[in-house]
Structure formats: C-alpha cells, structure tokens
Design a protein around this motif. Structure first.
Motif, PDB file in Angstrom:
ATOM      1  N   LEU A  31       0.836  -1.188   0.000  1.00 21.49           N
ATOM      2  CA  LEU A  31       0.000   0.000   0.000  1.00 21.49           C
ATOM      3  C   LEU A  31       0.877   1.246   0.000  1.00 21.49           C
ATOM      4  CD1 LEU A  31      -1.997  -2.231   0.999  1.00 21.49           C
ATOM      5  CD2 LEU A  31      -3.098  -0.446   2.339  1.00 21.49           C
ATOM      6  N   ALA A  32       0.531   2.185  -0.840  1.00 25.49           N
ATOM      7  CA  ALA A  32       1.276   3.436  -0.916  1.00 25.49           C
ATOM      8  C   ALA A  32       1.097   4.230   0.372  1.00 25.49           C
ATOM      9  CB  ALA A  32       0.792   4.261  -2.110  1.00 25.49           C
ATOM     10  N   PRO A  33       2.072   5.052   0.726  1.00 27.98           N
ATOM     11  CA  PRO A  33       1.972   5.844   1.966  1.00 27.98           C
ATOM     12  C   PRO A  33       0.767   6.781   1.950  1.00 27.98           C
ATOM     13  CG  PRO A  33       4.217   5.878   1.095  1.00 27.98           C
ATOM     14  CD  PRO A  33       3.353   5.266   0.028  1.00 27.98           C
ATOM     15  N   TYR A  34       0.225   6.997   3.146  1.00 23.31           N
ATOM     16  CA  TYR A  34      -0.829   7.993   3.315  1.00 23.31           C
ATOM     17  C   TYR A  34      -0.689   8.612   4.703  1.00 23.31           C
ATOM     18  CZ  TYR A  34      -5.217  10.411   3.653  1.00 23.31           C
ATOM     19  OH  TYR A  34      -6.155  11.399   3.817  1.00 23.31           O
ATOM     20  N   LYS A  35      -0.242   9.872   4.746  1.00 25.69           N
ATOM     21  CA  LYS A  35      -0.027  10.601   5.996  1.00 25.69           C
ATOM     22  C   LYS A  35       0.852   9.810   6.968  1.00 25.69           C
ATOM     23  CE  LYS A  35      -4.290  13.358   5.674  1.00 25.69           C
ATOM     24  NZ  LYS A  35      -3.677  14.692   5.545  1.00 25.69           N
ATOM     25  N   ASP A  36       1.867   9.127   6.432  1.00 19.96           N
ATOM     26  CA  ASP A  36       2.749   8.333   7.276  1.00 19.96           C
ATOM     27  C   ASP A  36       3.478   9.186   8.306  1.00 19.96           C
ATOM     28  OD1 ASP A  36       1.948   6.303   5.589  1.00 19.96           O
ATOM     29  OD2 ASP A  36       3.952   5.433   5.415  1.00 19.96           O
ATOM     30  N   ASP A  37       3.765  10.442   7.958  1.00 22.02           N
ATOM     31  CA  ASP A  37       4.469  11.310   8.901  1.00 22.02           C
ATOM     32  C   ASP A  37       3.639  11.567  10.154  1.00 22.02           C
ATOM     33  OD1 ASP A  37       2.687  12.660   7.166  1.00 22.02           O
ATOM     34  OD2 ASP A  37       3.579  14.595   7.697  1.00 22.02           O
ATOM     35  N   LEU A  38       2.322  11.456  10.054  1.00 24.22           N
ATOM     36  CA  LEU A  38       1.444  11.699  11.190  1.00 24.22           C
ATOM     37  C   LEU A  38       1.068  10.421  11.938  1.00 24.22           C
ATOM     38  CD1 LEU A  38      -0.983  14.315   9.593  1.00 24.22           C
ATOM     39  CD2 LEU A  38       0.951  14.757  11.112  1.00 24.22           C
ATOM     40  N   ARG A  78      -5.615  18.363   9.850  1.00 26.38           N
ATOM     41  CA  ARG A  78      -4.515  17.866   9.025  1.00 26.38           C
ATOM     42  C   ARG A  78      -4.391  16.343   9.049  1.00 26.38           C
ATOM     43  NH1 ARG A  78       0.827  17.836  11.799  1.00 26.38           N
ATOM     44  NH2 ARG A  78       0.487  18.019  14.047  1.00 26.38           N
ATOM     45  N   TYR A  79      -5.080  15.697   9.983  1.00 26.97           N
ATOM     46  CA  TYR A  79      -5.009  14.237  10.075  1.00 26.97           C
ATOM     47  C   TYR A  79      -5.980  13.529   9.134  1.00 26.97           C
ATOM     48  CZ  TYR A  79      -1.963  14.459  14.173  1.00 26.97           C
ATOM     49  OH  TYR A  79      -0.899  14.668  15.017  1.00 26.97           O
ATOM     50  N   VAL A  80      -6.881  14.265   8.513  1.00 32.59           N
ATOM     51  CA  VAL A  80      -7.927  13.614   7.720  1.00 32.59           C
ATOM     52  C   VAL A  80      -8.079  14.268   6.348  1.00 32.59           C
ATOM     53  CG1 VAL A  80      -9.206  12.913   9.776  1.00 32.59           C
ATOM     54  CG2 VAL A  80      -9.771  15.070   8.664  1.00 32.59           C
ATOM     55  N   SER A  81      -8.656  13.495   5.441  1.00 32.49           N
ATOM     56  CA  SER A  81      -9.128  14.005   4.162  1.00 32.49           C
ATOM     57  C   SER A  81     -10.534  13.457   3.962  1.00 32.49           C
ATOM     58  CB  SER A  81      -8.223  13.570   3.005  1.00 32.49           C
ATOM     59  OG  SER A  81      -8.819  13.930   1.770  1.00 32.49           O
ATOM     60  N   THR A 133     -13.234  10.830  14.959  1.00 30.23           N
ATOM     61  CA  THR A 133     -12.852  10.288  16.258  1.00 30.23           C
ATOM     62  C   THR A 133     -11.669   9.336  16.106  1.00 30.23           C
ATOM     63  OG1 THR A 133     -14.494   8.528  16.030  1.00 30.23           O
ATOM     64  CG2 THR A 133     -15.178  10.522  17.192  1.00 30.23           C
ATOM     65  N   PHE A 134     -11.187   8.828  17.230  1.00 27.82           N
ATOM     66  CA  PHE A 134     -10.044   7.909  17.256  1.00 27.82           C
ATOM     67  C   PHE A 134      -8.829   8.477  16.518  1.00 27.82           C
ATOM     68  CE2 PHE A 134     -13.795   5.144  17.726  1.00 27.82           C
ATOM     69  CZ  PHE A 134     -13.512   4.601  18.979  1.00 27.82           C
ATOM     70  N   GLY A 135      -8.654   9.797  16.654  1.00 27.34           N
ATOM     71  CA  GLY A 135      -7.474  10.427  16.071  1.00 27.34           C
ATOM     72  C   GLY A 135      -7.405  10.370  14.561  1.00 27.34           C
ATOM     73  N   GLY A 136      -8.558  10.154  13.898  1.00 27.19           N
ATOM     74  CA  GLY A 136      -8.569  10.086  12.437  1.00 27.19           C
ATOM     75  C   GLY A 136      -8.093   8.762  11.873  1.00 27.19           C
ATOM     76  N   ASN A 137      -7.954   7.743  12.728  1.00 31.41           N
ATOM     77  CA  ASN A 137      -7.366   6.487  12.250  1.00 31.41           C
ATOM     78  C   ASN A 137      -8.269   5.745  11.270  1.00 31.41           C
ATOM     79  OD1 ASN A 137      -4.963   5.084  12.262  1.00 31.41           O
ATOM     80  ND2 ASN A 137      -5.516   3.780  13.997  1.00 31.41           N
ATOM     81  N   PHE A 138      -9.595   5.840  11.444  1.00 25.98           N
ATOM     82  CA  PHE A 138     -10.487   5.203  10.475  1.00 25.98           C
ATOM     83  C   PHE A 138     -10.470   5.951   9.145  1.00 25.98           C
ATOM     84  CE2 PHE A 138     -12.700   3.323  14.251  1.00 25.98           C
ATOM     85  CZ  PHE A 138     -12.445   2.002  13.924  1.00 25.98           C
ATOM     86  N   ASN A 139     -10.332   7.263   9.202  1.00 25.19           N
ATOM     87  CA  ASN A 139     -10.225   8.026   7.962  1.00 25.19           C
ATOM     88  C   ASN A 139      -8.984   7.590   7.188  1.00 25.19           C
ATOM     89  OD1 ASN A 139      -8.980  10.764   6.595  1.00 25.19           O
ATOM     90  ND2 ASN A 139     -11.192  10.625   6.353  1.00 25.19           N
ATOM     91  N   ARG A 140      -7.895   7.350   7.900  1.00 23.95           N
ATOM     92  CA  ARG A 140      -6.679   6.879   7.221  1.00 23.95           C
ATOM     93  C   ARG A 140      -6.919   5.515   6.579  1.00 23.95           C
ATOM     94  NH1 ARG A 140      -0.925   4.509   9.169  1.00 23.95           N
ATOM     95  NH2 ARG A 140       0.327   5.315   7.445  1.00 23.95           N
ATOM     96  N   LEU A 141      -7.578   4.611   7.303  1.00 21.06           N
ATOM     97  CA  LEU A 141      -7.869   3.287   6.755  1.00 21.06           C
ATOM     98  C   LEU A 141      -8.724   3.403   5.495  1.00 21.06           C
ATOM     99  CD1 LEU A 141      -7.976   0.215   6.783  1.00 21.06           C
ATOM    100  CD2 LEU A 141      -9.742   0.355   8.575  1.00 21.06           C
TER     101      LEU A 141
END
Length: 293
Positions: A31-38, A78-81, A133-141
C-alpha cells in the motif's frame, strides 16, 4: 560456451527489464503511503522476537490532547481528508445468512483487496466509518483502501456469537467472490474479537482470508488449535499495556504460544495504553502491508 548475438541481446534486455518488473511487483503488493508522517512515526521502546514483538511509546497528552482539537471527539484537520466520503456508501447486502447492513468504501467488485472491520459492543457500521474520532485512524484506513484500489467494509454486527460469526463468514465469502479471490483481511476490535475467533474455527472462511488484525481483543486459549493456526494465517495483535477490559499479559501469552508453534504472528504493545488505544494508534498501513499476501 559462447553466447550468440541474439542470446546476448535477449540477456541484455532481460537485465534492463527485471529491475522495473520487480519494482512494479513490489508496488502491487504494498500500500502506498498515506499521511505516514502523522501516523507511522511511532517511537519503539523495545523490540523482541526478531522484530515481531514491539513495545511502543504512548502518551495521552501527546496522542490524544495534542492530536485532537476536541479530545476524543474531533481530530485536527490535518489528520484527515474527507474527500473519501464520495466513495462511501451504506448498503444492505443480501447474503446467504440474510440481509446485512454494511458501510462500504471503494468498489463493489473487482477490488485489489478487502478489509473488514468488526466493531465492539454497542457499536454498529457507523463506528468504523467515523472520520473524526479515534485520532482520524479510520479516515486513514478508508483512504488507504480507496487510494490502493481496495474495498473497506464496516458491517453492523448484530451478535458476537454463532449467528454473528455466520454473518461475517458470509460477508468474507461475498468479498472474496466479488474481488475474484483477491486478499481479504479481517480486523476485530474489543468484543468484536469473538467474531475473529469464531471465524478462526471455520476452515472455509479461513481459506478466503489473507490475515487477521486483533485490536484490544479478548484472548482465545483455543486459538493455537484452530483452523486458522493450522493454515498458518498471519495474525497481528495490538494492545494497550493498561487495558482494564482484557489484560495485555493474557493476550501476549496467546501470541507466545502461536509464535512458539511457528505461526506467523506479530504483537504491538502500546505502553500505558488503555482499552481503546489500539483503535486510535494501530498503524493500518504497516498492518495491511504485512497481512495482505
């Protein structure tokens, strides 16, 4: 033995193409990176078992208060799109077990891979789709799935016993059929882990899976004897060291048994983390890159 001019040309072309072909194959499997710095820059305090076990630094002031604009309710922008919401749809799937309500991100068929997230007690399909919620982790997924040609399902699980397991087994079968047999990952959080453990005893469902992720889940003493263990299904556990619902040491003991038996397992322990920490902190890109085979 002398090489002919034609043979030399073929060998030369092969040498030029192989690096590009190898790189292409590597990209197809990753999987290509997505907001890996965060999300991926987590501090590892300890590694063991040739890197399969990691103890990661977790600090509430930094990882909740510093990440959220409203702690535990809204992550910083900045944690989500939120553009991924255009690819999101609520569905009622007609499965062999009956209708199942799901939320889906990505294509309904032909996906490169599938991720199915199982919520815990009191949740429904909305939990795994919550961007803020959850620090944007579901948005990243969601974005990782969409950006890499995958499909993400968040079903509403009506029970965590045999009927619920049967429904998710039917969803796994559906995802495998719709994708043409491409990888399916089952991720279970908290009490949702009972679904994972039920699926682990179903050889047909296990055959469709490429791996499992268990986030703050209940320990299953019978897991080392399951169909999943016999099939050497990769499993990645993530857990908070101060989980007051399911003790971390009990889950670590299961990991140790599996690893001693030669099973492909990994464990991430969030130091000082509570029961909900793995849902907030688990690095989805790392997990999926290892579980999608």
């Amino acid at each position: 033995m002398q090489m002919s001019t034609a043979d030399f040309r073929i060998a030369a072309i092969f040498c030029v193409l192989v690096p590009f072909l190898s790189a292409s194959l590597a990209r197809a499997e990753t999987l290509a990176p997505y907001k890996d710095d965060l999300f991926s820059g987590q501090t590892v305090l300890e590694t063991a078992d040739d890197g399969d076990f990691t103890r990661v630094d977790y600090q509430e002031l930094r990882d909740i208060n510093g990440r959220d604009s409203i702690p535990e309710r809204r992550v910083k922008d900045r944690y989500v799109s939120l553009k991924v919401r255009r690819l999101q749809e609520n569905q009622t799937l007609s499965l062999s077990t009956g209708p199942l309500e799901v939320a889906r991100v990505g294509a309904d068929a032909g996906q490169a891979f599938t991720v199915i997230f199982i919520h815990g007690r009191g949740g429904d399909r909305r939990l795994g789709m919550n961007d803020l919620t959850f620090g944007g982790n579901f948005n990243r997924l969601k974005n990782l799935a969409a950006d890499n040609g995958g499909t993400y399902y968040s079903p509403s699980v009506r029970s965590f016993n045999e009927p619920g397991v049967a429904e998710i087994a039917a969803l796994i079968d559906h995802a495998a059929a719709q994708s043409g047999g491409r990888p399916v990952v089952l991720a279970c959080a908290s009490m949702g882990s009972f679904i994972c453990w039920g699926i682990s005893r179903d050889p047909k469902a296990v055959a469709h899976l490429s791996g499992m992720a268990v986030l703050g889940g209940a320990p299953d003493p019978d897991l080392p004897k399951s169909a999943a263990a016999k099939a050497k299904l990769p499993i990645w556990f993530t857990h908070g060291s101060r989980d007051s619902v399911y003790a971390a040491d009990d889950q670590i003991a299961i990991y140790r048994k599996l690893r001693k038996a030669g099973e492909p397992v990994r464990f991430t322990l969030y130091e000082t983390g509570s029961h909900g920490t793995p849902v907030r902190m688990s690095d989805w890109r790392a997990l999926l890159n290892w579980l999608i085979r």
